[in-house]
Every structure is written in structure tokens, then in C-alpha cells.
Write an enzyme that holds these catalytic residues in place. Structure first.
Site, mmCIF file in Angstrom:
data_model
loop_
_atom_site.group_PDB
_atom_site.id
_atom_site.type_symbol
_atom_site.label_atom_id
_atom_site.label_comp_id
_atom_site.label_asym_id
_atom_site.label_seq_id
_atom_site.Cartn_x
_atom_site.Cartn_y
_atom_site.Cartn_z
ATOM 1 N N GLU A 35 0.855 -1.197 0.000
ATOM 2 C CA GLU A 35 0.000 0.000 0.000
ATOM 3 C C GLU A 35 0.883 1.236 0.000
ATOM 4 O O GLU A 35 1.858 1.315 0.731
ATOM 5 C CB GLU A 35 -0.930 -0.036 1.233
ATOM 6 C CG GLU A 35 -1.605 1.265 1.609
ATOM 7 C CD GLU A 35 -2.493 1.842 0.517
ATOM 8 O OE1 GLU A 35 -3.277 1.098 -0.090
ATOM 9 O OE2 GLU A 35 -2.393 3.068 0.276
ATOM 10 N N ILE A 51 -22.435 3.257 1.481
ATOM 11 C CA ILE A 51 -23.725 2.622 1.227
ATOM 12 C C ILE A 51 -23.513 1.171 0.815
ATOM 13 O O ILE A 51 -22.602 0.869 0.050
ATOM 14 C CB ILE A 51 -24.424 3.347 0.035
ATOM 15 C CG1 ILE A 51 -24.754 4.782 0.392
ATOM 16 C CG2 ILE A 51 -25.654 2.592 -0.436
ATOM 17 C CD1 ILE A 51 -25.678 4.926 1.547
ATOM 18 N N HIS A 53 -25.314 -0.996 -1.440
ATOM 19 C CA HIS A 53 -26.373 -0.876 -2.439
ATOM 20 C C HIS A 53 -27.158 -2.169 -2.573
ATOM 21 O O HIS A 53 -26.596 -3.262 -2.462
ATOM 22 C CB HIS A 53 -25.762 -0.512 -3.802
ATOM 23 C CG HIS A 53 -25.200 0.876 -3.845
ATOM 24 N ND1 HIS A 53 -25.965 1.962 -4.189
ATOM 25 C CD2 HIS A 53 -23.960 1.341 -3.559
ATOM 26 C CE1 HIS A 53 -25.205 3.053 -4.126
ATOM 27 N NE2 HIS A 53 -23.994 2.703 -3.749
ATOM 28 N N CYS A 403 -11.898 12.129 23.376
ATOM 29 C CA CYS A 403 -12.707 12.849 22.389
ATOM 30 C C CYS A 403 -14.082 13.069 22.983
ATOM 31 O O CYS A 403 -14.844 12.131 23.180
ATOM 32 C CB CYS A 403 -12.785 12.036 21.093
ATOM 33 S SG CYS A 403 -14.051 12.615 19.955
ATOM 34 N N CYS A 445 -9.392 17.250 21.188
ATOM 35 C CA CYS A 445 -8.684 16.000 21.473
ATOM 36 C C CYS A 445 -7.368 15.847 20.732
ATOM 37 O O CYS A 445 -6.593 14.958 21.051
ATOM 38 C CB CYS A 445 -9.586 14.802 21.202
ATOM 39 S SG CYS A 445 -10.195 14.737 19.509
#
Lengths: 478, 420
Positions: A35, A51, A53, A403, A445
């Protein structure tokens, strides 16, 4: 130059690459994922509609249709197995005018042909009964109860962690610059690394054409199709409960309005073809377009509650379909290219399909000790008070909230850093446990999260990056 | 579940002043809950001076001002819990909080004082287009990293927004060796105090561009530059006025938002103008026995006024705990009109009010030579001339109880600005 040999190298740690890697990990194959960024889920997989689908959009017979419906079907079990957040909230494709009804009917028929279950066309009033904020102009809608929402980071990271736990190696910050065909397979060249493997999987997102074209004369061409989004505060999260699409028509490809799996409201994407594969900048014009077009579907969207906007690039191949399978003129080189929408939904199915192709070609057998289960993050917010009290007693770090907006504790941040394929950057932590993803957008944070990351990874504060190397947060030391 | 007379959410300047005042009013059983690792709140990172001119008649730094109140609270032996995050408050005044030592605790209070302060508006709230690289900070976050942690956050800086924190940070970063190229302000006037513009920008030759905003952010990893553009009266960028600045840092000082998520969990009425709860002259919200003060109620300009307001909330909460019931009230609405954006409090009980009530407000625009007038049911009862009124500076009028003696039927009080 470091040199490493594998049976399979998967190029790209997005959702497609990670899904393929996870499926490959079932086999007796020495696999790695390479990567370019510092973490998985750093390209198109991190900036999309999130989403799942239902599968009525793609042309019947296309790979998009096949993998979409199959991926949708798989998502529920996968979410349980890998412990990521997913919900079938159902989707609605809105039709705003009587003259568009034939187009809606056509979409329904396409869905039926694609094998989408439980589809039905409902009236405008039925839509408004389900979604009171939907436009008064809606005359009908295609309702797909199997449509869903997912955490795209959660899905990708879960796939990657499980792949890693089952022996897949991940190599980050490494961009493949050239690929050479050799007698026993391929040599993949990066700046400081040479990877050798008989089998290569190309899951390089918007760069999948560049990677493919390094080994094949049957050229691919991918156009980055840019999409801007606006994300709204959780206060707006209940404005709609289903994913609301617009029937593609005179207005062009529509803008969706959907709750996210975490309870925010998401609107977008715009669609603009560009050349630059790095141009993930939002523009004023497109942000304005979102507001305008989203308001056609849904009334009174409280856009004053926007907490962030972002942009993603879809990898649109000229052939308008996924390109999946072994390249004709490059044996052992497998493409998973042109993975634009519904790519996120399709990923689990593409993973199985491509891994099986590679394993068959390699004649690899399945591992006996493969473990497909992955344990997700402890989510104190979802616990009862008693469970939470017991957790803090055992692990006090879950009692310190870092946070405030998302209520993320130190325990979760430490887990995000120290687990399999743990986060090395602030964005990596954010995508795993939502630190900084709330309404103040990491105002409070950031300093404390930086301290925790520095402590856990034994780094200097000034070496802490937002994401990739070079994105340093600080410009000097004490 | 533990029980306390008064629980104060937040140990910043508002919470501390409220606690000290409540103790002085005779309440023994007080508990302060603070989410940070020390008392004092945001003052701890405000190392510049200019605090305390009204309260202590001398100029203090933020930490010094905080230290005085922390000392008072310690002298009064007021208990507090640090690193403690309140996660829920309900209508029965039950507070759920967590920390490392106690785990998850539920505390029942007779009265609650909300003093959670405010937060900064982020980039996303403005929807500034462009990339999302490192180097974009809200001014307060940068201030914390510099002043508390001691790091440099940037070398070449553009600041959007001329709120006080932005102005202070322009000077602070300059003193630390950074080049602050420009401060841009969307509005045709600054939202900060005049003295900060003089002392933090003018004295260092930092240009202030009014009616300007950032229309693009560049840089894939770290910010490499931004584009400024002038805005028209509609606050939309004017094409052709774009100007590029190379920089590695963009600081945002574009407004403060009272942090009222907990307040909303109680379900009290909120003001759309202040983003804080609506309160009566006791600084009590629409939930009986729940009081609010400081920046959680409305964003203040000076901490001195926070202390004053919070002390009143503390005294009133104490009275509420002791007395229980009030006599029959005569509640009058306070209305902000003609250039006055809001008032705090929003209502006044002329039967139960103290001898004097200070009504605080901000104006909507910069006005010159205007009167601040007060009307009781349409009858002008006072007017005061001001040479300059600006949105960045909080204004006040004092209403006296005896002024209502002849108004048994009074329905509303209007506070407005007026020309001649």
C-alpha cells in the site's frame, strides 16, 4: 534495496485489496498487500457514500450487477464474523414526476433481473409515511429493504486485520513504480523495495490502469470521477432514516441523502470527471451543488449543521464496468480494476471470486487453522452502565474520555494503536475509533491524542503525522 | 448513587466562581466535576495578560486569574473531581459521569450549575473548499499545543477570523518566531476586542483584511498555501479578488459555540441566538434547579463578567437549595430589538428578583453614536448614549427592582438601540 518474495502480492490496501487478501488468507499462499499510504483504507475506500447498495442500478449481466447483489447478500454475515458496523436501513429511489414513472419501472425491472430481493414500487404518500421529510413532489419510489449503510473504515480495517491475523503481510508507504515480467512471475519495483511473486493482484483503485498497463498491452483507462460530500452533525442524523436516492433523470445523476451508520447525516456526491488522480480537493461550486440538489429530495436539511466536507475519487473505467480476472496477455496477473460504485458493496464478493481464481491458478489448498473471526473494538458507549462500570474497573483507561464529541476513551485509542495493523497516524486512529470525527472536528482531542500516540509508539511528538509521511502536525520541538 | 446539594459541571472560571459564591451563601455540600486534569479551564492556556481588570483591579495572565479562584475554592475546601466526564444529565438532576478511579458514577443533586464553557467552530462548519492537509488548526488548539505542550505548530501562518483567540495567537506566534502573513475577517468589522487589534496586530504590523475569507486550501500532506478573496455585502466571495498566500498553517478563529450537548440532554429550552439555554433572572434554565453561567450560557468577551455572572448563579443556586419554594412570581419577557441580538437573562420575575439585575447582550453590527434604550410595555424608562457599539464587546443594562413598583400589569421589557 530490500527484496522480498511472496506467492501473491496484492497491490492496494483499499476495501477491494483487503477483501481479496482476507480471502487469500484461507489458502496456503504466502501473501502480501502493498500500500502506498501509511494505512489501509486511505484512498477511495475512505471517501464514499458508505452505502451497501441493493443492486438495482447496474446493467443486468454486468459484473457490477453480479458482485453488487452477491456482496449485499454477504454483508450481514460478514459484519457478524468480522465485528464491524452495518445496518440494513433500506433505500428509496425517489421519482418526482409522473412522466418519470416508466424510468422508475425500468429500474425496478433491472433490479428484479439482477436478483435484488423484496423490491417494490411504493406511492408518494407511502414514501412520506416512511420519511416525513421527503419532498412533497415525490410521486413514487423504488423501495429496496436490503439496502444498507456500513462503516467503510470499519469494513476495510476488519478485513485487513483478519487477513493479517491469518498470515498476510502488509507493507505500507510503498508505491509500486514499475512491474517486470520474469520467467517465474513478476518483479514489482518500489523506491526502496523489490517484491517478487508469481501472482499479482491489481487492486490499485484510481491507479489500477497504470498498474495494469505496466504488464499488459490490452490497455485500461481509468478516469477519476470526483465526488464531494457534506457530513452533518448527529443532531441532524434522524432527518431521514432510509438512504434516499434520486431517480437519474433530467437532473443528471442524483445526490443522495442518508444517515450514516454512526448517526450523522451524509449528503453527496457530486460527479465530475477529472484527470488528476490526486485531486481530492472540494470546490465551492460542488459544495453548493450538494445543498441545492439534496434539497430536491429532502426538505429542510439543516445545512448549518455541516461539520465537515470531503471529496473522493471513483475509479471509472472506460468500459463502464468492473474489470475483474486474469489479464489476457499477462498470466498470473489478476485485475480488480474500475472498482467504482457499487465497489464497497461488491468488495466481499470480489474478494472471494478473485482469491479463488488465484488459488486455483496456483493450485493452492486451504489452510486448516484459518480463523475467520475478528474481534472489533470495545465500544463503551454501546454498553449498559453496569457493563461500562465493570470495564473501567478492569481497564481504567476506558474511564478517561479523550474525544468529547464522540465520547471516545483513552482505552479505545490505545486499542486502535496497539492491535493488529494498529494506527500509526491521527487519521488512522480516527478511522478506527472515531476520535476527532465529531462536531468539534478534533479541536479538543488533537493534543491529547498526539500524546497518546507518541507514548504508545515511542515516537517524538514532532514526528506525528495526520496521515502519510510529510503530513506532520508540528513544525518544531520544545 | 451519591447525593449532593449543588453539583457544578465544569471547573473553569465560571464553575469556580459559582462554587465559591455558593459556599459563601452557606452551602456546604458542593461538588465540582471537571473533565480536564486541572481546574481553571481554558484560562490555563491563555498566558497573555489583560485578565482581571474589573474583578481584581489589576492586570493578570489567564493562569494567574485562574489561580486566584482555585485558591479561593481550596480555601473554602470545595471538593472537586478531575478527569471526570459527565456523560448524561436527566430531568431528575441525576448526573452520570465517568473517570478512571470511580468508574461510572451517578450523582443526584438538589441543584446543578452548568458551567461547561464553549468550543471553537471548526473548518467544516464554514465548509471552506480545498484539500484537508495537516496544518489547519482552530486557534485554541494551536494555543494549547504552544502554551501548554510547548511545541511550534507552524512557521508561516494565515489566520481566518479576528475573534480574540485569533488575535492573541497572531501575536503569540509572531513572538515565537513565526511569520503571520495576514488576518482575514469575513465581516466588515472585527469580532474581537479593540485593544486586542491594537496590541496584537497593529503593534506587530500584521495586516487585518476585513470582508475577506479563505476560498481554497492547498497542500496534500501539510498546508502549502491558501487563497483569500474579498466578499461582498452578501458575504459571498467576489470573483477576481482572489489572492494567493503561501503558508504552512491556517489558524481558524471563526467563532465560539456554547457546549450544550448535556444541557440538551436535560431537555431545557434553548436560545437559537446564543446557542445557550434560556434563563430567568436567577440564571435558572427552564428545568427547575438547573442554573447556567459563563460561556455555556452565552459567549463572553471578558472573564471578569463570567466570574460576576457565575457568582450570581452560585448564590441563586444556594438560595434555591435552602428555600425550596418561591413566592408567586410575575414573569416578564425581556425582548431584544433593533440591533440588540439577544439578552441574558431572557425573562425577569419582578416579584422575586434581587434589588438589581444585570442584563447582558451583544449588538448585531457596528454602530456609532447610538442610544441603548429600555422600554417597559412601550414606555421608555432609560436611555444611555454610546459612542461606539460593536458585536465583539458585550454590553449591559442594570434593571432595578424599585423601577417596577408602578407596573403591576407589566408584560414585556424591550432593550434596543436607537439613533437620536
Amino acid at each position: 534495496m530490500k527484496e522480498k518474495s511472496f506467492d501473491v502480492v496484492v497491490i492496494g490496501g483499499g476495501v477491494t485489496g483487503c477483501a481479496i487478501a482476507r480471502e487469500l488468507s484461507r489458502y496456503n499462499l504466502n501473501t502480501c498487500v502493498v500500500e502506498r499510504e501509511e494505512d489501509v483504507c486511505s484512498g477511495t475506500s475512505k471517501a464514499n457514500s458508505a452505502i451497501v447498495h441493493a443492486g438495482h442500478d447496474a446493467a443486468p449481466g454486468s459484473l457490477k450487477a453480479k458482485f453488487n447483489v452477491e456482496g449485499n447478500r454477504m454483508m450481514g454475515d460478514l459484519a457478524e464474523e468480522l465485528d464491524f458496523e452495518f445496518k440494513r436501513n433500506g433505500s428509496l429511489v425517489l421519482c418526482f414526476a409522473e412522466e418519470d414513472r416508466p424510468a422508475l419501472e425500468e429500474l425496478y425491472q433491472k433490479g428484479v433481473k439482477n436478483g435484488v430481493p423484496e423490491l417494490k414500487i411504493i406511492t408518494g404518500d407511502e414514501v412520506r409515511a416512511m420519511e416525513p421529510n421527503v419532498s412533497d413532489k415525490v410521486v413514487a419510489a423504488l423501495y429496496a429493504p436490503t439496502g444498507g449503510i456500513v462503516c467503510p473504515f470499519g469494513l476495510t480495517i476488519a478485513l485487513a486485520e483478519n487477513a493479517c491475523d491469518n498470515g498476510v503481510e502488509f507493507i505500507f508507504n510503498t508505491e509500486i513504480k514499475n512491474i517486470k515480467k520474469t520467467q517465474c512471475g513478476y518483479e514489482l519495483e518500489a523506491d526502496e523495495m523489490l517484491l517478487k511473486a508469481p501472482y499479482v493482484v491489481n487492486a490499485a483503485g484510481v491507479y489500477a490502469d497504470v498498474i495494469h498497463n505496466m504488464v499488459s498491452e490490452k490497455k485500461l483507462h481509468i478516469t477519476p470521477r470526483k465526488g464531494d460530500y457534506c457530513l452533518l452533525d448527529k443532531e441532524a442524523g434522524n432527518h431521514v432514516s432510509h438512504t434516499i436516492f434520486q431517480l437519474p433523470g433530467k437532473l443528471g445523476k442524483g445526490i443522495l441523502v442518508t444517515p450514516t451508520i454512526h448517526g450523522n447525516l451524509l449528503t453527496g456526491p457530486t460527479a465530475k470527471d477529472i484527470e488528476d488522480k490526486e485531486a481530492t480537493a472540494t470546490t465551492a461550486r460542488e459544495l453548493a451543488e450538494i445543498t441545492e440538489k439534496a434539497s430536491i429530495s429532502v426538505k429542510d436539511i439543516p445545512f448549518r449543521l455541516v461539520i465537515t466536507s470531503f471529496c473522493g475519487l471513483r475509479a471509472h473505467e472506460d468500459g463502464d464496468d468492473f474489470v475483474i480476472g486474469e489479464a489476457e496477455d499477462a498470466p498470473g496477473f489478476f485485475d480488480a480494476a474500475g472498482i467504482e460504485s457499487p465497489g464497497l458493496t461488491s468488495a466481499p464478493a470480489i474478494g472471494v471470486y478473485v482469491a479463488d481464481l488465484v488459488a486455483e491458478k496456483a493450485g493452492a489448498g486451504k489452510k486448516e487453522n484459518w480463523n475467520g473471526k475478528r474481534k472489533g473494538f470495545i465500544r463503551p458507549e454501546k454498553m449498559t452502565r453496569e457493563e461500562r462500570a465493570a470495564l473501567i474497573k478492569e481497564h481504567p483507561e476506558y474511564g478517561t474520555i479523550i474525544c468529547r464529541c464522540e465520547g471516545v476513551s483513552e482505552g479505545e485509542i490505545v486499542d486502535a494503536i496497539n492491535r493488529t495493523l494498529g494506527a500509526v497516524s491521527l487519521d488512522g486512529i480516527k478511522r478506527r475509533v472515531r476520535q476527532g470525527m465529531g462536531r468539534c472536528q478534533a479541536g479538543f482531542c488533537t493534543p491529547r491524542t498526539m500524546e497518546i500516540l507518541a507514548r504508545e509508539r515511542n515516537m517524538k511528538m514532532e514526528d506525528i503525522c495526520k496521515n502519510a509521511p510529510g503530513s506532520n502536525m508540528l513544525t518544531g520541538q520544545k | 448513587m451519591s447525593n449532593h446539594d449543588i453539583v457544578i459541571i465544569g471547573g473553569g472560571p465560571a464553575g469556580l466562581a459559582a462554587a465559591v459564591a455558593a459556599r459563601k451563601a452557606g452551602i456546604q455540600d458542593i461538588l465540582i466535576l471537571e473533565r480536564d486534569s486541572c481546574l481553571g479551564g481554558i484560562l490555563n492556556q491563555c498566558i497573555h495578560n489583560g485578565f482581571g481588570l474589573h474583578t481584581f483591579k489589576e492586570e493578570l495572565t489567564g493562569p494567574e486569574y485562574a489561580a486566584r479562584y482555585i485558591k479561593m475554592a481550596e480555601e473554602e475546601k470545595i471538593p472537586y473531581k478531575l478527569n471526570t466526564m459527565v456523560i448524561d444529565i436527566n430531568r431528575d438532576k441525576e448526573i452520570t459521569a465517568i473517570n478512571r478511579e470511580d468508574g461510572l458514577i451517578v450523582i443526584k443533586a438538589k441543584a446543578i450549575i452548568l458551567a461547561m464553557g464553549c468550543r471553537e467552530r471548526p473548518r467544516g462548519a464554514l465548509n471552506i473548499p480545498g484539500y484537508r492537509p495537516a496544518g489547519i488548526y482552530s486557534a485554541g488548539t494551536a494555543q494549547r499545543l504552544m502554551n501548554i505542550e510547548g511545541y511550534s505548530v507552524g512557521k508561516e501562518v494565515v489566520i481566518l477570523g479576528s475573534g480574540d483567540i485569533g488575535l492573541i495567537m497572531a501575536r503569540r506566534m509572531t513572538l515565537e518566531g513565526a511569520k503571520v502573513k495576514v488576518v482575514a475577517e469575513l465581516m466588515p468589522y472585527s469580532g474581537g476586542l479593540k485593544r486586542n487589534i491594537v496590541q496584537c496586530l497593529d503593534d506587530y504590523g500584521i495586516p487585518l483584511k476585513l470582508s475577506h475569507t479563505v476560498v481554497n486550501i492547498e497542500g496534500k500532506e501539510r498546508v502549502t498555501g491558501i487563497t483569500l478573496a474579498e466578499v461582498g455585502p452578501d458575504r459571498k466571495p467576489i470573483p477576481g479578488t482572489e489572492e494567493h498566500y503561501s503558508c504552512d498553517t491556517l489558524l481558524l478563529s471563526v467563532g465560539l459555540i456554547p457546549e450544550n450537548e448535556l444541557t440538551k440532554s436535560i431537555g431545557v429550552s434553548m436560545s437559537r441566538v446564543t446557542s445557550g439555554p434560556e434563563v430567568n433572572d436567577q440564571l435558572e434554565t427552564s428545568a427547575e434547579g438547573v442554573f447556567a453561567c459563563g460561556n455555556v450560557l452565552h459567549v463572553h468577551d471578558l472573564v471578569d463578567y463570567v466570574s460576576e455572572e457565575a457568582a450570581l448563579a452560585g448564590t441563586n443556586a444556594a438560595a434555591y437549595v435552602k428555600a425550596g419554594e418561591k413566592k408567586e412570581g410575575h414573569v416578564v419577557a425581556l425582548k431584544a430589538e433593533n440591533g440588540v441580538r439577544y439578552t441574558v437573562p431572557q425573562t425577569l420575575d419582578i416579584n422575586n428578583m434581587q434589588e438589581k439585575v444585570t442584563v447582558r447582550f451583544r449588538v448585531a453590527d457596528v454602530y456609532k453614536d447610538r442610544y441603548i434604550s429600555v422600554y417597559y410595555d412601550g414606555v421608555q424608562v432609560s436611555k444611555r448614549k454610546k459612542k461606539v457599539l460593536a458585536p465583539g464587546e458585550m454590553e449591559q443594562v442594570v434593571l432595578k427592582k424599585d423601577s417596577f413598583a408602578g407596573c403591576p400589569e407589566l408584560k414585556n421589557i424591550v432593550i434596543c438601540t436607537e439613533v437620536e
